[in-house]
Scaffold this motif. Structure first.
Motif, mmCIF file in Angstrom:
data_model
loop_
_atom_site.group_PDB
_atom_site.id
_atom_site.type_symbol
_atom_site.label_atom_id
_atom_site.label_comp_id
_atom_site.label_asym_id
_atom_site.label_seq_id
_atom_site.Cartn_x
_atom_site.Cartn_y
_atom_site.Cartn_z
ATOM 1 N N TYR A 151 0.844 -1.200 0.000
ATOM 2 C CA TYR A 151 0.000 0.000 0.000
ATOM 3 C C TYR A 151 0.874 1.243 0.000
ATOM 4 N N ARG A 152 1.880 1.249 0.840
ATOM 5 C CA ARG A 152 2.788 2.406 0.893
ATOM 6 C C ARG A 152 3.496 2.596 -0.448
ATOM 7 N N LEU A 153 3.927 1.489 -1.047
ATOM 8 C CA LEU A 153 4.602 1.546 -2.338
ATOM 9 C C LEU A 153 3.649 2.080 -3.407
ATOM 10 N N ALA A 154 2.381 1.640 -3.340
ATOM 11 C CA ALA A 154 1.390 2.101 -4.315
ATOM 12 C C ALA A 154 1.136 3.595 -4.145
ATOM 13 N N VAL A 155 1.065 4.060 -2.877
ATOM 14 C CA VAL A 155 0.864 5.489 -2.628
ATOM 15 C C VAL A 155 2.046 6.284 -3.178
ATOM 16 N N VAL A 156 3.251 5.822 -2.895
ATOM 17 C CA VAL A 156 4.445 6.522 -3.370
ATOM 18 C C VAL A 156 4.502 6.491 -4.895
ATOM 19 N N ALA A 157 4.178 5.319 -5.475
ATOM 20 C CA ALA A 157 4.232 5.197 -6.944
ATOM 21 C C ALA A 157 3.176 6.094 -7.605
ATOM 22 N N SER A 158 1.984 6.146 -7.035
ATOM 23 C CA SER A 158 0.943 6.994 -7.645
ATOM 24 C C SER A 158 1.310 8.471 -7.497
ATOM 25 N N GLY A 159 1.889 8.805 -6.331
ATOM 26 C CA GLY A 159 2.341 10.187 -6.152
ATOM 27 C C GLY A 159 3.459 10.519 -7.127
ATOM 28 N N VAL A 188 3.644 13.333 -14.353
ATOM 29 C CA VAL A 188 2.639 13.859 -15.283
ATOM 30 C C VAL A 188 2.574 15.376 -15.184
ATOM 31 N N VAL A 189 2.602 15.899 -13.978
ATOM 32 C CA VAL A 189 2.487 17.335 -13.787
ATOM 33 C C VAL A 189 3.740 18.052 -14.273
ATOM 34 N N ASN A 190 4.928 17.512 -13.976
ATOM 35 C CA ASN A 190 6.163 18.227 -14.287
ATOM 36 C C ASN A 190 6.691 17.984 -15.704
ATOM 37 N N TYR A 191 6.498 16.860 -16.281
ATOM 38 C CA TYR A 191 7.129 16.561 -17.549
ATOM 39 C C TYR A 191 6.146 16.498 -18.713
ATOM 40 N N LEU A 192 4.947 16.286 -18.472
ATOM 41 C CA LEU A 192 3.966 16.244 -19.554
ATOM 42 C C LEU A 192 3.093 17.488 -19.461
ATOM 43 N N LYS A 193 2.975 18.120 -20.529
ATOM 44 C CA LYS A 193 2.156 19.326 -20.558
ATOM 45 C C LYS A 193 0.815 18.926 -21.143
ATOM 46 N N ILE A 194 -0.119 18.783 -20.267
ATOM 47 C CA ILE A 194 -1.471 18.409 -20.723
ATOM 48 C C ILE A 194 -2.330 19.631 -20.449
ATOM 49 N N ASN A 195 -2.946 20.054 -21.508
ATOM 50 C CA ASN A 195 -3.856 21.184 -21.384
ATOM 51 C C ASN A 195 -5.258 20.657 -21.348
ATOM 52 N N VAL A 196 -5.908 21.077 -20.365
ATOM 53 C CA VAL A 196 -7.300 20.655 -20.240
ATOM 54 C C VAL A 196 -8.128 21.935 -20.358
#
Length: 133
Positions: free
Chosen positions: A108-116, A122-130
């Motif tokens: 669970y901790r690993l999943a939380v860290v991995a999702s974070g 996604v936020v820092n390297y991919l520029k997704i415009n919504v």
């Protein structure tokens, strides 16, 4: 016979009479003491026999109780020997459950860290415009 001889014979007769009386008294006393001693021995033997019978009865009762306890102990040992593998299996499953619980916490901790981490990528390297329309 002269008076001295007769006097001596009378004195001797009195001494013999006194001696005879003393012997009779001693004999009567000894007989009474022997009867008392015999009664005392008889009473003692009766008490000892009573005590022997009482102790024998108690020992016989204890023998039965000890036999019953031996049987119960044999059954208990048999039951314990039959339960031992089950208890060991339950202990093994319990340890596995504890290990699985700890593993799930770490996953669970690993999943939380991995999702974070994935969200950060996604936020820092991919520029997704919504765009909201």
């Amino acid at each position: 016979m002269n008076d001295d001889v007769q006097g001596a014979l009378r004195e001797m007769a009195r001494s013999i009479g006194a001696l005879e009386s003393t012997v009779k008294t001693l004999t009567a006393t000894w007989q009474q003491q022997e009867q008392s001693a015999s009664q005392g021995r008889r009473d003692l033997h009766q008490k000892v026999d009573g005590l022997r019978n009482e102790v024998s009865a108690k020992v016989d009762g204890m023998r039965g109780e000890i036999t019953a306890m031996g049987t119960q102990l044999a059954h208990a040992i048999k039951d314990i020997s039959e339960m031992k593998p089950v208890v060991e299996a339950v202990e093994t499953v319990k340890q596995q459950a504890v290990g699985a619980g700890r593993l799930s916490v770490w996953l669970y901790r690993l999943a939380v860290v991995a999702s974070g981490g994935a969200a950060w990528v996604v936020v820092n390297y991919l520029k997704i415009n919504v765009a909201i329309k």
